[in-house]
Each structure stands twice: as C-alpha cells, then as structure tokens.
Design a protein around this motif. Structure first.
Motif, PDB file in Angstrom:
ATOM      1  N   ALA A  90       0.837  -1.206   0.000  1.00 38.51           N
ATOM      2  CA  ALA A  90       0.000   0.000   0.000  1.00 38.51           C
ATOM      3  C   ALA A  90       0.874   1.258   0.000  1.00 38.51           C
ATOM      4  N   LEU A  91       1.957   1.218   0.758  1.00 34.42           N
ATOM      5  CA  LEU A  91       2.886   2.352   0.788  1.00 34.42           C
ATOM      6  C   LEU A  91       3.546   2.539  -0.566  1.00 34.42           C
ATOM      7  N   ALA A  92       3.966   1.453  -1.182  1.00 33.26           N
ATOM      8  CA  ALA A  92       4.605   1.536  -2.502  1.00 33.26           C
ATOM      9  C   ALA A  92       3.638   2.125  -3.526  1.00 33.26           C
ATOM     10  N   GLN A  93       2.389   1.721  -3.457  1.00 33.42           N
ATOM     11  CA  GLN A  93       1.374   2.250  -4.383  1.00 33.42           C
ATOM     12  C   GLN A  93       1.169   3.745  -4.160  1.00 33.42           C
ATOM     13  N   ALA A  94       1.090   4.159  -2.905  1.00 38.89           N
ATOM     14  CA  ALA A  94       0.902   5.582  -2.593  1.00 38.89           C
ATOM     15  C   ALA A  94       2.103   6.406  -3.053  1.00 38.89           C
ATOM     16  N   GLN A 113       3.882  10.135  -9.621  1.00 35.18           N
ATOM     17  CA  GLN A 113       3.156  10.472 -10.851  1.00 35.18           C
ATOM     18  C   GLN A 113       2.541  11.871 -10.749  1.00 35.18           C
ATOM     19  N   GLY A 114       1.999  12.188  -9.584  1.00 34.53           N
ATOM     20  CA  GLY A 114       1.423  13.509  -9.381  1.00 34.53           C
ATOM     21  C   GLY A 114       2.474  14.608  -9.492  1.00 34.53           C
ATOM     22  N   GLN A 115       3.657  14.350  -8.954  1.00 29.33           N
ATOM     23  CA  GLN A 115       4.732  15.336  -9.028  1.00 29.33           C
ATOM     24  C   GLN A 115       5.229  15.495 -10.470  1.00 29.33           C
ATOM     25  N   ALA A 149      -5.575  24.450 -12.920  1.00 32.64           N
ATOM     26  CA  ALA A 149      -5.070  23.070 -13.013  1.00 32.64           C
ATOM     27  C   ALA A 149      -3.821  22.892 -12.157  1.00 32.64           C
ATOM     28  N   VAL A 150      -2.942  23.879 -12.165  1.00 32.14           N
ATOM     29  CA  VAL A 150      -1.715  23.809 -11.357  1.00 32.14           C
ATOM     30  C   VAL A 150      -2.075  23.799  -9.872  1.00 32.14           C
ATOM     31  N   GLN A 151      -2.996  24.651  -9.473  1.00 28.95           N
ATOM     32  CA  GLN A 151      -3.428  24.693  -8.069  1.00 28.95           C
ATOM     33  C   GLN A 151      -4.080  23.376  -7.654  1.00 28.95           C
ATOM     34  N   SER A 152      -4.883  22.834  -8.533  1.00 24.86           N
ATOM     35  CA  SER A 152      -5.532  21.552  -8.260  1.00 24.86           C
ATOM     36  C   SER A 152      -4.492  20.445  -8.107  1.00 24.86           C
ATOM     37  N   GLN A 153      -3.485  20.471  -8.958  1.00 27.79           N
ATOM     38  CA  GLN A 153      -2.422  19.468  -8.887  1.00 27.79           C
ATOM     39  C   GLN A 153      -1.640  19.607  -7.580  1.00 27.79           C
ATOM     40  N   ASN A 154      -1.395  20.832  -7.163  1.00 27.76           N
ATOM     41  CA  ASN A 154      -0.704  21.061  -5.885  1.00 27.76           C
ATOM     42  C   ASN A 154      -1.505  20.494  -4.717  1.00 27.76           C
ATOM     43  N   ALA A 155      -2.810  20.711  -4.748  1.00 26.65           N
ATOM     44  CA  ALA A 155      -3.679  20.169  -3.692  1.00 26.65           C
ATOM     45  C   ALA A 155      -3.650  18.644  -3.695  1.00 26.65           C
ATOM     46  N   GLN A 156      -3.652  18.058  -4.887  1.00 23.24           N
ATOM     47  CA  GLN A 156      -3.610  16.597  -4.991  1.00 23.24           C
ATOM     48  C   GLN A 156      -2.288  16.064  -4.443  1.00 23.24           C
ATOM     49  N   ILE A 157      -1.201  16.764  -4.731  1.00 22.35           N
ATOM     50  CA  ILE A 157       0.107  16.334  -4.232  1.00 22.35           C
ATOM     51  C   ILE A 157       0.141  16.399  -2.708  1.00 22.35           C
ATOM     52  N   GLU A 158      -0.414  17.449  -2.131  1.00 21.53           N
ATOM     53  CA  GLU A 158      -0.469  17.554  -0.669  1.00 21.53           C
ATOM     54  C   GLU A 158      -1.260  16.393  -0.079  1.00 21.53           C
ATOM     55  N   GLN A 159      -2.371  16.055  -0.715  1.00 23.91           N
ATOM     56  CA  GLN A 159      -3.186  14.937  -0.242  1.00 23.91           C
ATOM     57  C   GLN A 159      -2.406  13.622  -0.353  1.00 23.91           C
ATOM     58  N   LEU A 160      -1.716  13.429  -1.455  1.00 21.65           N
ATOM     59  CA  LEU A 160      -0.935  12.198  -1.651  1.00 21.65           C
ATOM     60  C   LEU A 160       0.220  12.124  -0.648  1.00 21.65           C
ATOM     61  N   GLN A 161       0.826  13.254  -0.330  1.00 26.38           N
ATOM     62  CA  GLN A 161       1.894  13.266   0.669  1.00 26.38           C
ATOM     63  C   GLN A 161       1.344  12.848   2.030  1.00 26.38           C
ATOM     64  N   VAL A 192       0.870   9.083   1.943  1.00 26.00           N
ATOM     65  CA  VAL A 192       2.154   8.399   2.074  1.00 26.00           C
ATOM     66  C   VAL A 192       2.606   8.411   3.532  1.00 26.00           C
ATOM     67  N   LEU A 193       2.513   9.553   4.181  1.00 17.74           N
ATOM     68  CA  LEU A 193       2.904   9.655   5.591  1.00 17.74           C
ATOM     69  C   LEU A 193       2.073   8.716   6.458  1.00 17.74           C
ATOM     70  N   HIS A 194       0.770   8.697   6.234  1.00 14.32           N
ATOM     71  CA  HIS A 194      -0.113   7.811   7.008  1.00 14.32           C
ATOM     72  C   HIS A 194       0.272   6.344   6.795  1.00 14.32           C
ATOM     73  N   ARG A 195       0.535   5.991   5.560  1.00 22.82           N
ATOM     74  CA  ARG A 195       0.878   4.585   5.273  1.00 22.82           C
ATOM     75  C   ARG A 195       2.258   4.224   5.816  1.00 22.82           C
ATOM     76  N   GLN A 196       3.165   5.172   5.890  1.00 23.30           N
ATOM     77  CA  GLN A 196       4.469   4.909   6.507  1.00 23.30           C
ATOM     78  C   GLN A 196       4.280   4.620   7.997  1.00 23.30           C
ATOM     79  N   GLN A 197       3.445   5.422   8.641  1.00 31.22           N
ATOM     80  CA  GLN A 197       3.174   5.209  10.067  1.00 31.22           C
ATOM     81  C   GLN A 197       2.494   3.870  10.298  1.00 31.22           C
ATOM     82  N   LEU A 198       1.569   3.523   9.427  1.00 35.52           N
ATOM     83  CA  LEU A 198       0.867   2.244   9.542  1.00 35.52           C
ATOM     84  C   LEU A 198       1.848   1.079   9.368  1.00 35.52           C
ATOM     85  N   LEU A 199       2.752   1.209   8.409  1.00 29.53           N
ATOM     86  CA  LEU A 199       3.759   0.168   8.195  1.00 29.53           C
ATOM     87  C   LEU A 199       4.628   0.005   9.434  1.00 29.53           C
TER      88      LEU A 199
END
Length: 148
Positions: free
Chosen positions: A26-30, A36-38, A81-93, A96-103
């Motif tokens: 799950a972490l690898a997928q995130a 990809q988002g970046q 579109a750039v602002q939306s992408q930035n928001a998506q990247i923040e969400q994905l980050q 990733v942090l949540h899944r690292q903690q879970l791991l």
C-alpha cells in the motif's frame, strides 16, 4: 502447553508478517501515485512557462481583444489546473505519511511477536535443560547406588 503457546505466537507472527507485506504494498502504491502527481505538476509547470513565453511574444506583436480574452481564459484554466495538482500532491503526501506510520506500527507488532516467540523458546529450552539435568542426576545417583 508451552508448545501450543509457541505455535499460536508463530501463527500470529505470520499473520502480522502478512499485514506488514500488505502495508508495504500500500505504501509503494501511494509513493508511486505521489511520484506520478509530481511528474504531472512538473509537466504543467513547463507547459505554463511555454504558454507565458508565447503570450509575451504575441503581446509584443499586438493582439486583438478576442484573442486577448482567449489567452486570459486559457491561462486562468491552466493556473487552476496547477493549483488543483498542488492540492492533490499535498493529499498524496498525507496518504504516504499515514501509510508509513501504519507500516511502522505493523512492523512493531510483528517484532513483538518475534520477541515473545524467542522468550518462549528460551524458556522451553531452559525447562528442557533442567529436566535433562535432573534425569542425568537421577541416573548418576542410581548408578552410584548399584555400584556400592
């Protein structure tokens, strides 16, 4: 009884290992989605720069009002579109942090089972050594009595 306890702990450790594996996947997928988002953000940024350069070039030549509105409208959409992408990247980050903690949590759980198994095995070996020593002492005592 001790063997059954160790077997139960071993099963729990294996299940925890499966959970660790699932958490790693799950972490690898995130992380892949974040990458990809970046990359998409980088492409949008490059496209935005190219569009700004085109804009400056067209402005130097002079342009009509309707063309100006088209440029402004498209540039506004690109900025959104750039602002939306930035928001998506923040969400994905955050994902990733949540899944690292879970791991890490799953790894600690697995490690605790391994420690319990190790302790149970050590205790079992100690009991076995004591039993063996007692049998050897008894055997030596009997041997000594029969020779006397």
């Amino acid at each position: 009884m001790a063997r059954q306890s160790t077997q139960t702990l071993t099963l729990l450790s294996q299940l925890a290992g499966d959970e660790v594996e699932a958490a790693m996947q799950a972490l690898a997928q995130a992380m892949k989605q974040l990458e990809q988002g970046q990359q998409q953000k980088t492409l949008l940024g490059q496209y935005q720069q190219e569009y700004e350069q085109q804009w400056q070039h067209v402005v130097q030549k002079g342009l009509k009002a309707d063309l100006y509105r088209n440029f402004q409208g498209f540039f506004s959409q690109l900025e959104t579109a750039v602002q939306s992408q930035n928001a998506q990247i923040e969400q994905l980050q955050s994902v990733v942090l949540h899944r690292q903690q879970l791991l890490q949590e799953k790894q600690r759980k697995q490690k605790s089972y391994e420690v319990l198994i190790s302790r149970a095995n050590t205790l079992h070996e100690k009991v076995e050594r004591k039993r063996d020593q007692k049998m050897m002492d008894e055997f030596a005592s009997r041997a000594k009595r029969t020779t006397l």
